[in-house]
Design a protein around this motif. Structure first.
Motif, PDB file in Angstrom:
ATOM      1  N   THR A 618     -14.180  66.872   7.241  1.00  0.00           N
ATOM      2  CA  THR A 618     -13.869  67.748   7.914  1.00  0.00           C
ATOM      3  C   THR A 618     -13.207  68.484   8.625  1.00  0.00           C
ATOM      4  O   THR A 618     -12.946  69.703   8.141  1.00  0.00           O
ATOM      5  N   VAL A 621     -10.908  70.184   5.339  1.00  0.00           N
ATOM      6  CA  VAL A 621     -11.922  71.484   5.181  1.00  0.00           C
ATOM      7  C   VAL A 621     -11.403  72.548   6.647  1.00  0.00           C
ATOM      8  O   VAL A 621     -10.844  74.058   5.852  1.00  0.00           O
ATOM      9  N   ALA A 622     -11.486  72.187   7.451  1.00  0.00           N
ATOM     10  CA  ALA A 622     -10.766  71.972   8.475  1.00  0.00           C
ATOM     11  C   ALA A 622      -9.279  72.628   8.529  1.00  0.00           C
ATOM     12  O   ALA A 622      -8.989  74.711   8.406  1.00  0.00           O
ATOM     13  N   LEU A 625      -8.989  76.160   5.791  1.00  0.00           N
ATOM     14  CA  LEU A 625      -9.177  77.552   6.070  1.00  0.00           C
ATOM     15  C   LEU A 625      -7.760  77.677   7.733  1.00  0.00           C
ATOM     16  O   LEU A 625      -7.571  78.866   7.366  1.00  0.00           O
ATOM     17  N   VAL A 626      -8.184  76.843   8.343  1.00  0.00           N
ATOM     18  CA  VAL A 626      -6.445  77.448   8.870  1.00  0.00           C
ATOM     19  C   VAL A 626      -4.855  77.612   7.761  1.00  0.00           C
ATOM     20  O   VAL A 626      -4.835  78.924   8.162  1.00  0.00           O
ATOM     21  N   GLN A 629      -5.948  81.128   6.207  1.00  0.00           N
ATOM     22  CA  GLN A 629      -5.288  82.501   7.503  1.00  0.00           C
ATOM     23  C   GLN A 629      -3.933  82.476   7.132  1.00  0.00           C
ATOM     24  O   GLN A 629      -3.696  83.622   7.903  1.00  0.00           O
TER      25      GLN A 629
END
Lengths: 629, 508
Positions: A618, A621-622, A625-626, A629
């Motif tokens: 988790t 992956v987070a 993603l950050v 961005q």
């Protein structure tokens, strides 16, 4: 009554529930409820018919909101016109007679109540089917009928053979129902988002539907009709459906359910007309072609059968071919008139066969029968009338309807199909005369002592025989009578041209029928048949083998297609699911376990291991993603 | 706002837990007491649900009602938010009904090793997790409830399961936990990259369209994997047949009837409205996977020899229709998906009940050993036949509408992949045919034919009173929803249309 046709379907629906839950405790074990409901249905149908005939005969649609889905309002309701009324009268009449017959015929059956429950449910489904105002309701009735057919064919389910017949019937018709559902969906969008039969028909008539959609929808629905009405190449289920009790064969697999496909073609005629250019005729189209093929191939198969029910079932396939072909050549009224007439004489023949088997305890025309005209006079006479009507002997109902198919095909320019129809008459005369002769003439070959059946069996036979004799006079153009077309033919169907005087089809039909009967009779007397002929000629022997093996279609379907689909399923399960996908899953689980064991050796439970793994994943992956961005 | 309004949803969520708590106080030997408490707790929950259904304002079913909004974890702005709308209500009621049925059924059918206390307590906690998931309006709260579902099921399968229960329960756990990891990551990404809230309504009103397209797709992908495992979507389904085969009857029932619905519900409730543009991009793939599941599941069914495993694979096929409906992104397709979910919930529950009852009577589920059941237990055969027929989608029973409208919606999807979807429609219709094939084949082999090995030397009981009480409501609903689909569609339609509006805005 024109606005309340739904009452006709309500009576058997309630009766079904009553028989199912309380039938066994009733004195007549449910038969009284069934017969009572059928009588009610018939009375209401006749009331409806009188109302219709005496009204100005404009179709009546009464519907209510059923449900909303998205922005669409789907309605439920009834469409009452001449076609509906005619079908309702036929269905309720035959249902009633069959149930009366069954009360005696099935008396000793251990599942008597069950039998009546399903017969009654069938009548409910069929009547709601023919009064449907929209295509979804039609699908409901259509499928419930198929279910009843399944349950009744498998009535004696202890025998694997019967179960196979039942499953085959359900699956074959369901195969074609892929077409039904796709057709309904396509026409829903083609008719500007409506299931309403009236709206779809008017859209098709107005020509507002794109030709591609119309063709797709019509083709899909025609596939549905092919399965349901046992047309080539999906006719193979109907003969195997004969495993069920005879009265239900008379009702479902001769007079009513199997004509549902033809009814569908008639009901949505503008769609098929628009898609296949049926009118103005002269060319050719799939409906006429399939019908024509079916007439011939199934009539030929009837020649090599020994089981009277099989003869009659191939005959039904062939006669359904007539109806389909008639639709295909634009002979709408003739098709419906043949449906109407066929219901009587074919139910009569099946019930007659039932009466005979009740007496001789068998269905084999070679081994169990012969010479029955003396011992079973009523059955014999009525069966003779039914056979003659099937051939089309003047003035029985089958003559008038068939003659009209031939005549209208000619009027519409479909000369080739006219000839097929006449050839069909010749073949029909052959197989049914052979069957009739073997049953009732010559010497008795069975081991039983035949006797005439009791009244509950013979009375329905006599009623049907009388109807067979007189019903043809509803539409006898040469006599100036055209009540049937006045009452039944709707505005969207092609108008009937009443020719004055006697045309050549009229005379040819009379002559061909009589010649066919005469020749076969002589052959039977001299014991000439397919078997003796094939001893003389290798070509005929090969042909005979082809017929006995039913053109190898069953072999193709069962040995090749069904078997390979099942094999595919086994491969999917074994190689894809267990080996491939689960292989990956188990391998990665093993890998995770090994690496996890090193990292969290202190922890004992596996659950914790995976909880840790989960949070690691988790967070990773987070983070990704950050960063992305 | 009355006291009823403010506490009824919390009561519905936590009554089962309360029941489990009471059970913890009693010694495990008092089996009858545990059964009673579990039944009472589930019935009480059901009563709360019925209260909601009665007091629900159907004229504005698209808005969340009986809302609760309390502060929970202020640091990350996550709140205890519950509410019910037309999309949640049917699924909540389904959960409650199925749980009551399971509790009634458990009265005489406790699985080995018989130990009512932990078994029933876990079932109740499971119910809390399920109802909570359907009512939560905060992503984090949803996640917590979603995970609460997982553990009881893991233990139930692992302890009360049949053969290979260790393998099955672990596989179940790994699959769903990994799925949850992706889901949680996606939730966190939504929080940090979006408007720093977990509030579903707020997020749905301000879709994350400002984000880069790749990010949107990644987040949607995370959500999709999380939900797809639960649905399950091919090829993430292989936990399901194993879990079902090992699970005790009522666990299979809960799993198939309710738990599978969490995935599809999550897609409709969370993934589609929050990320409509990504949903549009994913739609063709979702549709394709759905149709693959329909055909693949049906083919695999043809090969199965174990009744439960067969029904499990049929769930894969049925959920394929749900995915197909969702992937059209249209109001009709989403309605079809919801209808298929509820219908499958009722029908698969019944099929697993029947399979369990057969196994209990004759100690086998091998189809080839059964046969001729109609001769020994005719009423059980009737019930079984009814469920099989409903399962293959006989028009007039509940199973039909979802599948039919999925197929219908696939003809006219909202997005631009029309041609492809028309092919999917044809393949799905053929898949429905295979559905009839395996269903009829299973039924005839079990119920018809000569009396098989399993029944030969046994005198088996027909349907018992307890079974009737557990089953009749489900059977009646299958018939009612089939004849009068408005009973469900009138509840769900407005909520679904709201989602569909967001989606149709995104596809333009």
């Amino acid at each position: 009554m024109l606005h309340n046709a739904w009452l006709i379907a309500l009576a058997p629906s309630i009766a079904f529930i009553v028989i199912l839950f309380f039938g066994k405790r009733l004195p007549q074990r449910g038969a009284e409820v069934g017969i009572g409901a059928m009588t009610t249905m018939l009375a209401l149908s006749l009331w409806l018919a009188v109302d219709w005939v005496t009204s100005d005969r404009q179709q009546v649609v009464s519907q209510h909101r059923w449900f909303d889905v998205g922005d669409w309002v789907i309605r439920v309701g009834t469409l009452t016109d001449g076609l509906t009324v005619m079908m309702l009268v036929v269905v309720s009449l035959i249902s009633l007679l069959v149930q009366i017959f069954s009360a005696e015929y099935m008396r000793a059956d251990r599942r008597f109540t069950h039998f009546f429950a399903i017969l009654t449910l069938f009548s409910a489904a069929m009547s709601s089917f023919v009064m449907s105002a929209n295509t979804i309701q039609m699908a409901v009735g259509w499928e419930v009928m198929a279910l009843c057919s399944f349950l009744l064919i498998g009535h004696w389910w202890e025998e694997p053979h019967n179960v196979r017949g039942a499953a085959k019937a359900l699956l074959t018709t369901r195969l074609s129902d892929v077409g039904l559902f796709i057709g309904i969906v396509v026409l829903f969008f083609a008719g500007n988002k409506t299931f309403s039969i009236v709206d779809i028909n008017s859209a098709a008539t107005a020509g507002t539907i794109s030709s591609g959609l119309l063709l797709a929808g019509a083709t899909a629905l025609f596939v549905a009709a092919i399965g349901k009405s046992a047309q080539f190449p999906l006719h193979t289920w109907l003969p195997d459906a004969m495993a069920g009790p005879t009265p239900m064969s008379a009702l479902i697999h001769a007079a009513t359910m199997v004509v549902a496909g033809v009814y569908l073609l008639a009901r949505l005629f503008p769609v098929f007309d628009g898609a296949f250019d049926i009118l103005p005729g002269g060319g050719t189209n799939p409906i006429a072609v399939i019908g024509a093929i079916t007439i011939v191939i199934s009539a030929l198969l009837a020649f090599v059968q020994h089981d009277v029910k099989k003869v009659l079932s191939y005959s039904t396939v062939s006669q359904l071919g007539y109806m389909v072909m008639a639709i295909g050549v634009g002979a709408w009224t003739a098709a419906m008139f043949h449906l109407f007439a066929h219901a009587f004489f074919k139910a009569l023949l099946f019930l007659g066969a039932g009466s005979v088997s009740h007496s001789v305890h068998g269905f084999d025309i070679e081994k169990d029968m012969g010479g029955l005209r003396k011992t079973m006079p009523t059955t014999h006479l009525t069966f003779a009338i039914g056979s003659a009507a099937l051939v089309g002997v003047i003035p029985l109902c089958g003559f008038w309807s068939k003659e009209q198919i031939v005549a209208t095909a000619g009027q519409n320019g479909y000369t080739f199909f006219q000839l097929v129809a006449i050839l069909g008459t010749l073949l029909t005369a052959g197989y049914i005369t052979r069957c009739y002769y073997k049953m009732f003439w010559g010497e008795h070959r069975g081991s039983s002592t035949p006797h005439e059946s009791p009244k509950l069996i013979t009375v329905p036979l006599v009623i049907l025989a009388v109807l067979t004799v007189i019903s043809g006079f509803l539409e006898a153009p040469v006599l100036g009578i055209h009540l049937f077309s006045d009452w039944v033919t709707p505005s969207y169907a092609p108008a009937v041209h009443h020719e004055s005087g006697i045309g050549w089809p009229f005379l040819v039909e009379i002559v061909v029928a009589l010649v066919g009967i005469f020749v076969t009779w002589k052959a039977c007397e001299k014991r000439v048949g397919m078997r003796t002929l094939s001893e003389r000629s290798a070509v005929l022997a090969g042909f005979n083998r082809l017929l006995i093996n039913r053109y190898y279609l069953d072999a193709l379907y069962e040995q090749v297609i069904v078997r390979n689909v099942i094999r595919l399923g086994i491969h999917v399960d074994r190689y894809v699911d267990r080996a491939a996908i689960d292989g990956v899953v188990n391998a990665s689980a093993a890998a995770a376990k090994t690496s996890g064991a090193a990292a969290v050796a202190a922890q004992s439970g596996r659950v914790q291991t995976y909880a840790n793994a989960m949070f690691t994943v988790t967070v990773l992956v987070a983070l990704i993603l950050v960063v992305a961005q | 706002m009355t006291a009823f309004d403010s506490i009824v949803l919390s009561a519905a969520v936590f009554s089962p837990t309360l029941g489990a708590g009471v059970m913890m106080l009693l010694p495990k030997a008092r089996q009858r007491a545990h059964l009673t408490i579990a039944l009472v707790a589930s019935v009480f929950t059901m009563v709360a649900g019925i209260g909601v259904a009665i007091a629900f304002d159907y004229s504005s079913s698209a808005t969340g009602q009986f809302g609760v909004d309390l502060s929970w974890i202020d640091v990350i702005n996550s709140r205890y938010q519950l509410s019910v709308d037309g999309l949640s209500l049917p699924l909540v009621l389904l959960t409650m009904l199925i749980t009551v049925s399971c509790m009634v059924y458990s009265w005489f059918h406790l699985p080995e090793p018989v130990n009512a206390k932990p078994f029933l307590a876990l079932m109740l906690i499971l119910e809390t997790g399920l109802i909570g998931s359907f009512l939560a309006r905060d992503l984090l709260l949803f996640f917590v409830f979603f995970e609460v579902v997982l553990l009881p099921m893991y233990f139930i399968v692992g302890i009360w399961g049949g053969q290979r229960r260790q393998y099955a329960s672990l596989k179940f756990f790994v699959y769903t936990f990994l799925g949850s990891a992706f889901m949680l990551a996606a939730f966190l990404a939504i929080y940090f990259l979006g408007p720093h809230t977990f509030d579903m309504a707020q997020l749905a009103n301000s879709p994350l369209s400002a984000l880069a397209r790749t990010t949107q797709l990644l987040i949607f992908g995370g959500l999709f994997i999380g939900f797809a495992v639960k649905v399950p979507v091919f090829p993430l389904h292989t936990w399901m047949p194993d879990t079902h085969t090992a699970a005790p009857t009522v666990a299979s029932v809960m799993l198939a009837a309710v738990m599978l619905k969490l995935g599809a519900y999550g897609l409709i409730r969370i993934a589609l409205p929050i990320l409509p543009e990504a949903a549009t991009a994913f739609a063709p793939w979702m549709g394709l996977l759905g149709v693959v599941a329909i055909v693949y599941g049906a083919l695999a069914c043809l090969a199965q020899t174990d009744m439960k495993r067969l029904v499990a694979f049929s769930s894969l096929a049925h959920m394929g229709f749900v995915m197909l409906g969702i992937s059209t992104l249209s109001a009709v397709g989403l309605n079809a998906a919801l209808f298929a979910m509820v219908a499958h919930g009722l029908i698969s529950a019944m099929l697993f009940f029947v399979a369990g009852s057969i196994q209990e009577r004759v100690e086998t589920r091998e189809i080839s050993d059964l046969g001729g059941m109609s001769a020994r237990a005719p009423k059980l055969s009737w019930v079984f036949g009814f469920c099989v027929v409903a399962s293959f989608g006989l028009p007039g029973l509940a199973g039909f509408w979802g599948e039919f409208f999925s197929i219908l919606a696939a003809f006219d999807p909202v997005h631009s992949s029309t041609t492809g979807f028309r092919w999917l429609m044809v393949v799905a219709a053929i898949g429905a045919l295979l559905g009839v094939a395996y269903s009829v084949s299973m039924f005839t082999r079990v119920a018809f034919g000569p009396v098989g090995k399993a029944f030969k030397h046994l005198r088996v009981a027909d349907v018992t009173k307890c079974e009737y009480i557990a089953w009749v409501p489900l059977l009646a609903l299958v018939l009612m929803l089939g004849v009068y689909p408005a009973a469900l569609l009138d509840v769900s339609n407005d909520s679904i249309n709201k989602v569909a509006d967001i989606l149709s805005g995104a596809t333009k």
